[in-house]
Design a protein around this motif. Structure first.
Motif, short mmCIF file in Angstrom:
data_model
loop_
_atom_site.label_atom_id
_atom_site.label_comp_id
_atom_site.label_asym_id
_atom_site.label_seq_id
_atom_site.Cartn_x
_atom_site.Cartn_y
_atom_site.Cartn_z
N ILE A 41 0.73 -1.11 -0.23
CA ILE A 41 -0.05 -0.45 -0.11
C ILE A 41 0.84 1.18 -0.13
O ILE A 41 1.19 1.37 0.57
N ALA A 42 0.18 2.33 -0.90
CA ALA A 42 1.77 3.08 -0.71
C ALA A 42 0.70 4.49 -0.19
O ALA A 42 -0.28 4.44 -1.59
N ILE A 43 1.54 5.47 0.10
CA ILE A 43 0.93 6.75 0.44
C ILE A 43 1.90 7.80 -0.09
O ILE A 43 3.22 7.78 0.46
N TRP A 44 1.80 8.34 -1.34
CA TRP A 44 2.52 9.32 -1.24
C TRP A 44 2.66 11.00 -0.69
O TRP A 44 1.22 11.14 -0.73
N ASN A 45 3.50 11.55 -0.78
CA ASN A 45 3.51 12.50 0.29
C ASN A 45 2.45 12.42 1.22
O ASN A 45 1.52 13.46 1.05
N PRO A 46 2.78 11.80 2.28
CA PRO A 46 1.98 11.21 3.24
C PRO A 46 1.85 12.66 4.21
O PRO A 46 0.59 12.54 4.96
N GLU A 47 2.21 13.93 4.54
CA GLU A 47 2.54 14.78 5.00
C GLU A 47 2.29 15.02 7.04
O GLU A 47 1.55 15.49 7.25
N ARG A 48 2.70 13.44 7.03
CA ARG A 48 2.80 13.05 8.89
C ARG A 48 3.72 12.01 8.34
O ARG A 48 4.44 11.87 7.79
N ASP A 49 4.04 11.45 10.32
CA ASP A 49 4.71 11.39 10.25
C ASP A 49 4.61 9.55 10.33
O ASP A 49 3.38 9.01 9.60
N TRP A 50 5.34 8.84 10.79
CA TRP A 50 4.77 7.49 11.16
C TRP A 50 3.79 6.99 11.24
O TRP A 50 3.31 7.28 12.17
N PHE A 51 3.22 5.68 10.86
CA PHE A 51 1.93 4.94 11.78
C PHE A 51 2.15 4.79 13.31
O PHE A 51 3.40 3.69 12.76
N GLY A 52 1.29 4.95 14.35
CA GLY A 52 1.58 4.71 15.10
C GLY A 52 1.53 2.83 14.89
O GLY A 52 0.41 2.80 14.61
N GLU A 53 2.34 2.15 16.30
CA GLU A 53 1.85 0.82 16.94
C GLU A 53 0.22 0.09 16.70
O GLU A 53 -0.19 -1.02 16.00
N GLU A 54 -0.66 0.96 17.45
CA GLU A 54 -2.16 0.82 17.05
C GLU A 54 -2.44 0.86 16.25
O GLU A 54 -3.73 0.18 14.97
N GLU A 55 -2.01 1.85 15.35
CA GLU A 55 -2.61 1.95 13.95
C GLU A 55 -2.02 1.00 12.75
O GLU A 55 -2.85 0.61 11.55
N LEU A 56 -1.10 0.36 13.05
CA LEU A 56 -0.62 -0.43 12.22
C LEU A 56 -1.00 -1.80 12.82
O LEU A 56 -1.89 -2.95 11.77
N ALA A 57 -1.08 -2.64 14.12
CA ALA A 57 -1.62 -2.82 14.44
C ALA A 57 -2.97 -2.88 13.95
O ALA A 57 -4.17 -4.75 13.13
N ALA A 58 -4.41 -2.15 13.68
CA ALA A 58 -5.31 -1.74 12.93
C ALA A 58 -5.43 -2.01 11.80
O ALA A 58 -6.46 -2.97 10.20
#
Length: 74
Positions: A41-58
């Motif tokens: 899943i590619a997200i170009w120019n996300p304008e944000r930091d890394w996903f958090g552990e909870e987001e990755l788990a979801a």
């Protein structure tokens, strides 16, 4: 990239796209984290930091498989 066998790479020999030179996957210099995948899943120019552990788990729960986050500066 390298040829894929039933249980992984059949060979580590590759021709790198940057200059067309033949080499081997095990001698390349990787910046961590990195990975090989059959799906992305590619997200170009996300304008944000890394996903958090909870987001990755979801995301992993939604896909039914754990996920790893790898950022690329292209």
């Amino acid at each position: 990239m390298g040829s894929h066998g039933e249980n992984g790479f059949a060979t580590l020999a590759v021709e790198v796209p940057c200059c067309g030179v033949g080499t081997s996957l095990d001698v390349l210099d990787y910046d961590w984290p990195c990975g090989f995948a059959r799906f992305e899943i590619a997200i170009w120019n996300p304008e944000r930091d890394w996903f958090g552990e909870e987001e990755l788990a979801a995301i992993g729960d939604a896909l039914g498989h754990p996920v790893r986050q790898i950022r690329a500066h292209i």
